[in-house]
Design a protein around this motif. Structure first.
Motif, mmCIF file in Angstrom:
data_model
loop_
_atom_site.group_PDB
_atom_site.id
_atom_site.type_symbol
_atom_site.label_atom_id
_atom_site.label_comp_id
_atom_site.label_asym_id
_atom_site.label_seq_id
_atom_site.Cartn_x
_atom_site.Cartn_y
_atom_site.Cartn_z
ATOM 1 N N ASP A 254 14.756 -101.909 80.696
ATOM 2 C CA ASP A 254 15.740 -101.107 79.808
ATOM 3 C C ASP A 254 17.286 -99.928 79.552
ATOM 4 O OD1 ASP A 254 14.239 -98.816 81.273
ATOM 5 O OD2 ASP A 254 13.318 -98.224 79.689
ATOM 6 N N LEU A 255 17.680 -100.240 80.612
ATOM 7 C CA LEU A 255 18.891 -99.571 81.164
ATOM 8 C C LEU A 255 19.300 -100.778 79.766
ATOM 9 C CD1 LEU A 255 19.721 -99.218 84.538
ATOM 10 C CD2 LEU A 255 19.459 -97.476 83.495
ATOM 11 N N ASP A 256 20.473 -99.769 79.068
ATOM 12 C CA ASP A 256 21.749 -100.084 77.842
ATOM 13 C C ASP A 256 22.559 -101.070 78.818
ATOM 14 O OD1 ASP A 256 23.264 -101.225 76.539
ATOM 15 O OD2 ASP A 256 23.467 -99.274 75.323
ATOM 16 N N LEU A 257 22.768 -102.280 80.117
ATOM 17 C CA LEU A 257 24.216 -102.552 80.306
ATOM 18 C C LEU A 257 25.779 -102.675 79.331
ATOM 19 C CD1 LEU A 257 22.526 -104.976 82.412
ATOM 20 C CD2 LEU A 257 22.894 -102.737 82.612
ATOM 21 N N GLY A 258 24.912 -102.485 78.316
ATOM 22 C CA GLY A 258 26.288 -102.160 77.631
ATOM 23 C C GLY A 258 26.927 -100.677 77.162
ATOM 24 N N ALA A 259 27.060 -99.702 77.699
ATOM 25 C CA ALA A 259 27.365 -97.898 77.764
ATOM 26 C C ALA A 259 27.493 -97.658 78.962
ATOM 27 C CB ALA A 259 26.300 -97.705 76.142
ATOM 28 N N VAL A 260 28.488 -97.936 79.220
ATOM 29 C CA VAL A 260 28.871 -96.828 80.884
ATOM 30 C C VAL A 260 28.770 -95.906 80.652
ATOM 31 C CG1 VAL A 260 30.746 -98.999 81.039
ATOM 32 C CG2 VAL A 260 31.497 -96.795 79.754
ATOM 33 N N GLY A 261 28.373 -95.133 81.503
ATOM 34 C CA GLY A 261 27.890 -93.747 82.175
ATOM 35 C C GLY A 261 26.423 -93.745 82.793
ATOM 36 N N ILE A 262 26.959 -92.389 82.860
ATOM 37 C CA ILE A 262 25.262 -92.024 82.839
ATOM 38 C C ILE A 262 23.872 -92.473 82.055
ATOM 39 C CG2 ILE A 262 23.339 -89.860 84.011
ATOM 40 C CD1 ILE A 262 26.182 -91.053 86.046
ATOM 41 N N GLN A 263 22.882 -92.810 82.619
ATOM 42 C CA GLN A 263 21.638 -93.068 82.453
ATOM 43 C C GLN A 263 20.074 -92.882 82.955
ATOM 44 O OE1 GLN A 263 21.200 -97.587 80.090
ATOM 45 N NE2 GLN A 263 23.212 -96.814 79.829
ATOM 46 N N VAL A 264 19.264 -92.433 81.979
ATOM 47 C CA VAL A 264 18.394 -91.451 83.216
ATOM 48 C C VAL A 264 16.718 -92.328 82.528
ATOM 49 C CG1 VAL A 264 16.892 -89.707 83.591
ATOM 50 C CG2 VAL A 264 19.580 -89.317 83.161
ATOM 51 N N VAL A 265 16.519 -92.945 83.287
ATOM 52 C CA VAL A 265 15.285 -93.859 83.054
ATOM 53 C C VAL A 265 13.780 -93.371 84.340
ATOM 54 C CG1 VAL A 265 14.568 -96.069 82.784
ATOM 55 C CG2 VAL A 265 16.387 -95.522 81.969
ATOM 56 N N ASP A 266 12.621 -92.718 83.026
ATOM 57 C CA ASP A 266 11.558 -92.590 84.343
ATOM 58 C C ASP A 266 12.129 -91.842 85.551
ATOM 59 O OD1 ASP A 266 10.055 -93.783 82.514
ATOM 60 O OD2 ASP A 266 10.555 -95.943 83.861
ATOM 61 N N ASN A 267 12.846 -90.540 84.758
ATOM 62 C CA ASN A 267 13.596 -89.628 86.107
ATOM 63 C C ASN A 267 13.909 -90.131 87.401
ATOM 64 O OD1 ASN A 267 12.587 -87.596 84.889
ATOM 65 N ND2 ASN A 267 10.074 -87.830 86.070
ATOM 66 N N GLN A 268 13.927 -91.057 86.582
ATOM 67 C CA GLN A 268 15.734 -92.746 88.158
ATOM 68 C C GLN A 268 17.516 -92.408 87.753
ATOM 69 O OE1 GLN A 268 13.150 -96.307 88.551
ATOM 70 N NE2 GLN A 268 14.020 -95.404 90.712
ATOM 71 N N VAL A 269 18.511 -91.319 88.029
ATOM 72 C CA VAL A 269 19.456 -91.362 87.862
ATOM 73 C C VAL A 269 20.333 -93.161 87.999
ATOM 74 C CG1 VAL A 269 21.621 -90.195 87.455
ATOM 75 C CG2 VAL A 269 19.591 -89.109 88.045
ATOM 76 N N PHE A 270 20.913 -93.426 87.284
ATOM 77 C CA PHE A 270 21.527 -94.796 87.286
ATOM 78 C C PHE A 270 23.494 -94.342 86.385
ATOM 79 C CE2 PHE A 270 17.397 -95.858 86.937
ATOM 80 C CZ PHE A 270 17.321 -96.853 87.655
ATOM 81 N N GLY A 271 24.006 -95.480 87.205
ATOM 82 C CA GLY A 271 25.696 -95.686 86.402
ATOM 83 C C GLY A 271 25.369 -96.999 85.957
ATOM 84 N N ILE A 272 26.432 -96.965 84.918
ATOM 85 C CA ILE A 272 26.289 -98.360 83.915
ATOM 86 C C ILE A 272 28.259 -98.702 84.143
ATOM 87 C CG2 ILE A 272 26.375 -100.231 82.187
ATOM 88 C CD1 ILE A 272 23.320 -98.680 83.748
ATOM 89 N N CYS A 273 28.058 -99.319 84.583
ATOM 90 C CA CYS A 273 29.859 -99.511 85.023
ATOM 91 C C CYS A 273 30.191 -100.904 84.613
ATOM 92 C CB CYS A 273 29.778 -99.706 86.750
ATOM 93 S SG CYS A 273 28.990 -99.149 88.051
ATOM 94 N N GLY A 274 32.303 -101.265 84.332
ATOM 95 C CA GLY A 274 32.509 -102.034 83.433
ATOM 96 C C GLY A 274 32.540 -102.919 83.470
ATOM 97 N N ASN A 275 31.936 -103.206 84.772
ATOM 98 C CA ASN A 275 31.526 -104.947 84.605
ATOM 99 C C ASN A 275 29.457 -105.523 83.898
ATOM 100 O OD1 ASN A 275 30.228 -103.234 86.539
ATOM 101 N ND2 ASN A 275 30.582 -105.500 88.560
ATOM 102 N N ARG A 276 29.284 -104.591 83.759
ATOM 103 C CA ARG A 276 27.938 -103.966 83.270
ATOM 104 C C ARG A 276 26.819 -104.613 83.850
ATOM 105 N NH1 ARG A 276 27.412 -105.169 77.460
ATOM 106 N NH2 ARG A 276 25.094 -106.069 78.182
ATOM 107 N N GLN A 277 27.042 -104.544 85.295
ATOM 108 C CA GLN A 277 25.779 -103.958 86.203
ATOM 109 C C GLN A 277 25.497 -102.493 86.658
ATOM 110 O OE1 GLN A 277 27.312 -105.425 89.849
ATOM 111 N NE2 GLN A 277 27.525 -108.330 89.109
ATOM 112 N N ALA A 278 24.682 -102.046 87.151
ATOM 113 C CA ALA A 278 24.328 -100.878 87.149
ATOM 114 C C ALA A 278 24.270 -100.600 88.954
ATOM 115 C CB ALA A 278 23.057 -100.784 86.682
ATOM 116 N N LEU A 279 23.888 -98.861 89.598
ATOM 117 C CA LEU A 279 24.353 -98.047 90.661
ATOM 118 C C LEU A 279 23.126 -96.968 90.089
ATOM 119 C CD1 LEU A 279 26.042 -95.961 91.171
ATOM 120 C CD2 LEU A 279 27.640 -97.221 91.693
ATOM 121 N N GLU A 280 22.436 -97.332 91.238
ATOM 122 C CA GLU A 280 20.864 -96.182 91.404
ATOM 123 C C GLU A 280 22.066 -94.688 92.394
ATOM 124 O OE1 GLU A 280 16.516 -94.971 92.461
ATOM 125 O OE2 GLU A 280 17.385 -96.693 92.908
ATOM 126 N N ILE A 281 21.867 -93.472 91.248
ATOM 127 C CA ILE A 281 22.033 -92.491 91.993
ATOM 128 C C ILE A 281 20.999 -91.656 92.676
ATOM 129 C CG2 ILE A 281 23.132 -90.557 91.779
ATOM 130 C CD1 ILE A 281 25.035 -91.919 89.361
#
Length: 289
Positions: A254-281
């Motif tokens: 349920d990450l929104d790969l079209g919205a760049v920046g920080i997203q928090v899901v189930d207490n995990q922090v992710f960064g969504i990047c310009g190539n529509r890929q995520a990385l976990e912080i």
């Protein structure tokens, strides 16, 4: 053989020890006073000199020309520079009877200039190393005396790689010293046109731009991870230092790969990047800490 050594940091400590082990007489060490505004996480050349009863001084950059008469009188066989931070004047280099040699933290001619380990990681290199070269007025431009390569792992930070580069520097010294003690300088052309030059980095250069690719952001985080100043981003009005990231996944559906920046899901922090890929912080904390 007699030497005057300009040295700082872990490379300075370890290469000084290599000279001492080889029986080089060190007549003077020129080092730096630690900057109270810097996170000093590395070994102390001044402490090593005090322990070994080696004469050392800590002049400012403007005071270096004042050393010329002293070095002319010492007339050392070699001048060595091991991670010394100031440009050494040509008149000082000329005081070496045989040669003035510098240890640089890259595989020259790549990554000449400042912060070579950090820049290599930032550009996604899979290897770097240490190079001993003849010093000229132009930075990192003289003939190559010796080199040793080290791998860069995909998740290794600048500190991880710098530790390996420090060991590579010692390896280069140990390989070169038998020839140097005989007054012979192995030389290989430093083909500058095949390399690159980079300047210093400032803490502000650690800002994360989420429109970059996930790999680029991951590389930035690794390149400046603490004890370096750290990559940073804004989240809910706070500046956060991003200390560790992962590209490995799996990532929530349920990450929104079209919205760049920080997203928090189930207490995990992710960064969504310009190539529509995520990385976990994996690690982050307020810059105020």
């Amino acid at each position: 053989m007699h030497a005057v050594v300009f040295a700082y940091h872990d490379v300075g400590v370890n290469c000084l020890n290599a000279l001492l082990s080889a029986g080089i007489q060190i007549d003077l060490v020129v080092t730096h006073q630690d900057d109270p505004n810097e996170n000093v996480w590395f070994g102390s050349v001044a402490k090593l000199c005090a322990d070994k009863k080696i004469s050392f001084i800590t002049p400012t950059a403007n005071e270096l020309p004042d050393l010329i008469p002293k070095l002319q009188a010492l007339a050392p066989d070699y001048i060595f520079s091991f991670y010394y931070r100031y440009m050494i004047p040509a008149q000082i280099l000329a005081c070496a009877r045989i040669a003035a040699l510098n240890m640089h933290g890259s595989l020259l001619p790549k990554y000449r200039g400042r912060a070579p380990v950090n820049w290599a990681i930032l550009h996604g290199e899979s290897e770097t190393g240490a190079t001993l070269h003849v010093m000229e007025v132009k930075p990192d431009a003289g003939d190559i005396v010796g080199q040793a390569a080290v791998p860069i792992g995909p998740d290794e930070t600048a500190t991880d790689v710098f530790e390996k580069v420090t060991q590579a520097a010692v390896e280069v010294m140990e390989q070169a010293l038998p020839s140097l003690i005989q007054g012979k300088i192995p030389r290989k052309a430093n083909e500058l046109e095949k390399g690159s030059y980079f300047g210093g980095r400032k803490p502000a250069d650690g800002q994360i731009h989420w429109k970059q690719t996930a790999q680029q952001v991951h590389n930035l985080v690794r390149a400046v991870a603490p004890p370096y100043p750290g990559a940073f981003t804004n989240h809910q009005g706070k500046t956060m230092i991003v200390a560790k990231t992962s590209l490995k996944g799996p990532f929530p559906a349920d990450l929104d790969l079209g919205a760049v920046g920080i997203q928090v899901v189930d207490n995990q922090v992710f960064g969504i990047c310009g190539n529509r890929q995520a990385l976990e912080i994996l690690e982050w904390f307020p810059a105020s800490k």
